[in-house]
Design a protein around this motif. Structure first.
Motif, PDB file in Angstrom:
ATOM      1  N   ALA A 401       0.522  -1.124   0.219  1.00 23.72           N
ATOM      2  CA  ALA A 401      -0.039   0.123  -0.245  1.00 23.72           C
ATOM      3  C   ALA A 401       1.262   1.096   0.212  1.00 23.72           C
ATOM      4  N   PRO A 402       2.400   1.056   0.624  1.00 27.01           N
ATOM      5  CA  PRO A 402       3.117   2.144   1.110  1.00 27.01           C
ATOM      6  C   PRO A 402       2.958   3.553  -0.326  1.00 27.01           C
ATOM      7  N   ALA A 438      -5.787  -4.717   3.101  1.00 22.66           N
ATOM      8  CA  ALA A 438      -7.404  -3.854   3.235  1.00 22.66           C
ATOM      9  C   ALA A 438      -6.362  -2.854   3.535  1.00 22.66           C
ATOM     10  N   ASP A 439      -6.017  -2.199   3.847  1.00 20.68           N
ATOM     11  CA  ASP A 439      -4.767  -0.761   2.778  1.00 20.68           C
ATOM     12  C   ASP A 439      -4.874  -0.749   1.116  1.00 20.68           C
ATOM     13  N   THR A 440      -4.167  -1.649   1.178  1.00 25.34           N
ATOM     14  CA  THR A 440      -4.040  -1.999  -0.898  1.00 25.34           C
ATOM     15  C   THR A 440      -5.175  -1.971  -1.096  1.00 25.34           C
ATOM     16  N   ARG A 441      -6.221  -3.079  -0.493  1.00 29.54           N
ATOM     17  CA  ARG A 441      -7.567  -2.314  -1.655  1.00 29.54           C
ATOM     18  C   ARG A 441      -7.894  -0.588  -0.872  1.00 29.54           C
ATOM     19  N   GLU A 442      -8.175  -0.315   0.139  1.00 34.30           N
ATOM     20  CA  GLU A 442      -7.957   1.290  -0.394  1.00 34.30           C
ATOM     21  C   GLU A 442      -7.191   2.072  -0.840  1.00 34.30           C
ATOM     22  N   ALA A 443      -6.331   1.665  -1.259  1.00 33.03           N
ATOM     23  CA  ALA A 443      -5.539   2.722  -1.670  1.00 33.03           C
ATOM     24  C   ALA A 443      -5.074   2.145  -3.198  1.00 33.03           C
ATOM     25  N   ILE A 444      -5.923   0.930  -3.497  1.00 36.54           N
ATOM     26  CA  ILE A 444      -6.100   1.114  -5.234  1.00 36.54           C
ATOM     27  C   ILE A 444      -7.326   1.280  -5.706  1.00 36.54           C
ATOM     28  N   VAL A 445      -8.589   1.390  -4.279  1.00 37.56           N
ATOM     29  CA  VAL A 445      -9.760   2.636  -5.307  1.00 37.56           C
ATOM     30  C   VAL A 445      -9.087   3.775  -5.502  1.00 37.56           C
ATOM     31  N   ARG A 446      -8.690   4.387  -4.303  1.00 44.76           N
ATOM     32  CA  ARG A 446      -8.088   6.074  -4.642  1.00 44.76           C
ATOM     33  C   ARG A 446      -7.840   6.049  -5.574  1.00 44.76           C
ATOM     34  N   ILE A 469      -8.460 -11.334  -5.818  1.00 44.86           N
ATOM     35  CA  ILE A 469      -9.456 -10.294  -5.515  1.00 44.86           C
ATOM     36  C   ILE A 469      -8.615  -9.183  -6.124  1.00 44.86           C
ATOM     37  N   LEU A 470      -7.566  -8.337  -6.125  1.00 42.50           N
ATOM     38  CA  LEU A 470      -7.148  -7.410  -6.371  1.00 42.50           C
ATOM     39  C   LEU A 470      -7.144  -6.714  -7.900  1.00 42.50           C
ATOM     40  N   ASP A 471      -7.399  -8.269  -8.866  1.00 42.17           N
ATOM     41  CA  ASP A 471      -7.906  -8.297 -10.201  1.00 42.17           C
ATOM     42  C   ASP A 471      -8.982  -7.796 -10.362  1.00 42.17           C
ATOM     43  N   GLY A 472     -10.031  -6.763 -10.817  1.00 41.46           N
ATOM     44  CA  GLY A 472     -11.718  -6.321 -11.459  1.00 41.46           C
ATOM     45  C   GLY A 472     -11.868  -7.465 -11.550  1.00 41.46           C
ATOM     46  N   ASP A 473     -11.514  -9.132 -12.380  1.00 41.86           N
ATOM     47  CA  ASP A 473     -12.479  -9.345 -13.712  1.00 41.86           C
ATOM     48  C   ASP A 473     -12.971 -10.433 -12.948  1.00 41.86           C
ATOM     49  N   ASP A 474     -13.235 -10.514 -11.957  1.00 40.26           N
ATOM     50  CA  ASP A 474     -13.841 -11.628 -11.213  1.00 40.26           C
ATOM     51  C   ASP A 474     -15.276 -11.321 -10.385  1.00 40.26           C
ATOM     52  N   GLY A 475     -15.223  -9.258 -10.479  1.00 43.43           N
ATOM     53  CA  GLY A 475     -15.821  -8.568  -9.640  1.00 43.43           C
ATOM     54  C   GLY A 475     -15.279  -6.892  -9.624  1.00 43.43           C
ATOM     55  N   LEU A 477     -13.483  -4.984  -7.300  1.00 40.47           N
ATOM     56  CA  LEU A 477     -12.624  -4.851  -6.057  1.00 40.47           C
ATOM     57  C   LEU A 477     -13.374  -3.009  -5.529  1.00 40.47           C
ATOM     58  N   ARG A 478     -13.290  -3.024  -3.558  1.00 34.21           N
ATOM     59  CA  ARG A 478     -13.837  -2.232  -2.831  1.00 34.21           C
ATOM     60  C   ARG A 478     -13.277  -2.972  -2.217  1.00 34.21           C
ATOM     61  N   SER A 479     -13.587  -0.922  -1.521  1.00 28.27           N
ATOM     62  CA  SER A 479     -12.358  -1.086  -0.587  1.00 28.27           C
ATOM     63  C   SER A 479     -13.363  -1.337   1.236  1.00 28.27           C
ATOM     64  N   PRO A 480     -11.935  -0.945   2.294  1.00 29.60           N
ATOM     65  CA  PRO A 480     -12.875  -1.990   3.275  1.00 29.60           C
ATOM     66  C   PRO A 480     -14.505  -1.628   3.430  1.00 29.60           C
ATOM     67  N   LYS A 481     -14.619   0.088   3.626  1.00 26.45           N
ATOM     68  CA  LYS A 481     -15.763   0.783   3.775  1.00 26.45           C
ATOM     69  C   LYS A 481     -17.013   0.112   2.335  1.00 26.45           C
ATOM     70  N   GLY A 482     -16.318  -0.355   1.266  1.00 25.18           N
ATOM     71  CA  GLY A 482     -17.209  -0.394   0.349  1.00 25.18           C
ATOM     72  C   GLY A 482     -17.874  -0.280  -0.653  1.00 25.18           C
ATOM     73  N   GLU A 483     -16.690   1.096  -0.879  1.00 31.17           N
ATOM     74  CA  GLU A 483     -16.759   2.053  -1.922  1.00 31.17           C
ATOM     75  C   GLU A 483     -16.185   1.581  -3.331  1.00 31.17           C
ATOM     76  N   PRO A 484     -16.414   0.784  -4.587  1.00 28.93           N
ATOM     77  CA  PRO A 484     -15.922   0.246  -5.674  1.00 28.93           C
ATOM     78  C   PRO A 484     -14.719   1.728  -6.055  1.00 28.93           C
ATOM     79  N   VAL A 485     -14.172   0.695  -7.385  1.00 32.44           N
ATOM     80  CA  VAL A 485     -12.982   1.333  -7.649  1.00 32.44           C
ATOM     81  C   VAL A 485     -13.442   2.918  -8.905  1.00 32.44           C
ATOM     82  N   LEU A 486     -13.361   3.295  -9.154  1.00 30.31           N
ATOM     83  CA  LEU A 486     -13.986   3.732 -10.369  1.00 30.31           C
ATOM     84  C   LEU A 486     -13.673   2.709 -11.680  1.00 30.31           C
TER      85      LEU A 486
END
Length: 550
Positions: A401-402, A438-446, A469-475, A477-486
């Motif tokens: 994530a950093p 969790a931090d990585t998912r949040e970082a990717i969404v941002r 899970i990080l590759d959105g091909d199967d659905g 990707l969302r942050s831990p709070k549920g926000e989807p990637v743009l």
């Protein structure tokens, strides 16, 4: 070498049928075509047409959009059903009017494919046929949004007003007519305002502004016996005469009435209220316009890689053969460097204790110059990697994530510039599942809001299941709070899948999605290429209409 998949094209398929079986007792069949694609041996529904009531010779308005890959066999199946009531496929045999299987390549080769429809066990469905037209949607194409209405149409009904709908046909070079669009039906209204619709310029006029368009207005009949109100001919050039405050109008003429009635003027008028054009730029349009691809590599130096001095280590430097980290770095980096004019690349590391204090860092320059983490060309990155190994202590955990946040911040600075001058690719090479998921998912969404794509290559034989899970091909990707990637910006590939393949095969796989991600980002921001090397939509559009429109 091209960064975009050279053999991919975007196609539009249009479908019509003739002489369908009549399964209904009182009326004719109400057909619908379902398009199936074969995926891993299974037939999956991709899309379906609208239902056309009481018609054995339907011309469907629905357009099927598909990606076409020259190097792949893409199997398709078209199934025609008689729909009863709701828009659901029946289970009884008599709902099935026939099917046809082919490959997308066969349709592309013929452009217009006519095939007989077959029932179960290969039996012919009478004289039923299905016709599929294919048109390529290329980089010099675009979409037009049209807003039509009509006034004072003839009333064809005794106890109510007409229920008008509009059909637009393109007249091909051989004189045949091809349905471009069919509007919805406006009930009981002689002054209908139809919903705006979008259509590609290739579909509308084959990118020829003087190609004739035949437009027909009908009074809808639920039994399929629509009453003809009138027709007119138009061209896209005429449509472009629309300007603020001015509308383009055509007399809707019934030729029989015109011939018989001396004072006949029209059966109403059809008006183009508005026209909007959106240009479709390609990846090459942005690259040729001067967009630079800035490449950053991040290397996993956690202890799970093994002691670099041991030949079993994933970081072992073999004088005769590069290790997996170097193979992946070189395969991807050599292509990316062709799109970066200064040929300087940021090279970072994570998960190691670094000098002088040997504290754990998850974001350090492998040339140990925090003021300038860039290396000269890919060879410079390779040398920096080899030189840093003896100076660091492999440690952990695997926190990525950093580095994602760091590059996203740099990309955000470039993203504030309102032109298509720069796009970033971050290549992360790691031997295991990330610890800070969790931090990585949040970082990717941002990061999905920035001009950035992330490629993760899994090195070694670890179980990378959780990385998918990080590759959105199967659905999504969302942050831990549920926000989807743009945007879907992550591509994950295990290197072991390409151990025996050529470096080009790995590069093609991991970079396959980048061109679409570049176009998607700039399109979302409504940013055009800086200075296109070639004219787009020329001479198809006037200067007024070439402004990109959301």
């Amino acid at each position: 070498m091209l960064l975009s998949p050279p053999d991919m094209k975007f196609l539009e398929l249009r479908v019509s049928c003739k002489s369908l079986l009549d399964r209904d007792t009182l009326n004719k069949s109400d057909p619908c075509v379902v398009l199936m694609v074969q995926n891993n041996g299974q037939w999956i529904e991709l899309d379906r047409t609208e239902v056309i009531k009481s018609n054995l010779h339907p011309i469907f308005g629905k357009v099927f959009s598909l990606d076409y890959y020259f190097e792949e066999v893409q199997k398709l199946r078209f199934e025609v059903y008689d729909i009863h009531g709701t828009h659901s496929i029946g289970t009884r045999d008599d709902d099935f009017l026939g099917g046809m299987e082919c490959t997308l390549g066969q349709i592309v080769a013929q452009k217009k494919m006519v095939k007989p429809l077959l029932l179960k066990y290969g039996k012919y469905a009478g004289k039923s046929t299905i016709t599929v037209h294919a048109e390529e949607i290329s980089g010099n194409n675009g979409y037009v949004e049209l807003f039509f209405c009509a006034k004072k149409l003839d009333d064809k009904d005794l106890f109510s007003k007409s229920d008008p709908f509009l059909e637009i046909f393109k007249i091909n070079d051989d004189g045949t007519e091809q349905l471009v669009h069919r509007t919805e039906v406006i009930k009981n209204n002689l002054n209908p305002v139809w919903e705006p619709f979008k259509v590609s310029l290739m579909s509308l006029c084959s990118c020829n502004e003087d190609r004739k368009l035949k437009c027909l207005v009908w009074d809808y009949d639920s039994r399929g016996k629509h009453d003809f109100i009138g027709e007119f001919y138009a061209t896209f050039r005429e449509m472009q005469k629309i300007s603020s405050g001015n509308k383009v109008t055509w007399d809707c003429v019934n030729p029989k009435y015109k011939q018989k009635k001396r004072n006949y003027k029209n059966s109403g008028v059809v008006i183009l209220n508005d026209l909007k054009v959106k240009i479709l730029y390609s990846f090459l349009d942005y690259i040729m316009g001067g967009c630079q691809i800035h490449f950053t590599v991040a290397i996993d130096f956690t202890a799970s890689n093994g002691d670099p001095r041991n030949s079993c280590s994933l970081h072992y430097i073999n004088p005769y053969q590069p290790n997996e980290y170097l193979k992946a770095l070189i395969a991807v980096g050599e292509i990316c460097q062709d799109y970066d004019s200064d040929k300087r690349f940021s090279a970072l590391g994570f998960g190691a204790r670094i000098p002088p204090n040997y504290e754990v860092s998850h974001d350090f320059a492998i040339n140990f110059n925090p003021e300038d983490d860039e290396c000269e060309e890919i060879q410079g990155v390779v040398e920096a990697y080899q030189n840093c190994l003896p100076k660091i202590q492999l440690y952990g955990p695997t926190n990525v994530a950093p580095i994602i946040n760091r590059i996203a911040k740099v990309a955000a600075g470039d993203g504030n510039i309102k032109d298509a001058s720069c796009y970033h690719i971050l290549l992360i090479l790691t031997d295991g599942v990330v610890t800070d998921m969790a931090d990585t998912r949040e970082a990717i969404v941002r990061a999905s809001y920035q001009p950035l794509s992330i490629i993760i290559v899994g090195v070694g034989n670890a179980d990378f299941t959780d990385m998918q899970i990080l590759d959105g091909d199967d659905g999504v990707l969302r942050s831990p709070k549920g926000e989807p990637v743009l945007r879907d910006i992550v591509q994950f590939v295990p290197f072991r899948d390409f151990k025996t393949a050529s470096p080009a095969a790995l590069a093609k796989c991991v970079l396959a999605e980048v061109p679409g991600q570049v176009v998607e980002y700039f399109s979302h921001k409504a940013i055009s290429p800086m200075s296109p090397m070639r004219e787009l939509l020329t001479p198809i559009l006037s200067p007024l209409a070439t402004t990109p429109t959301e």
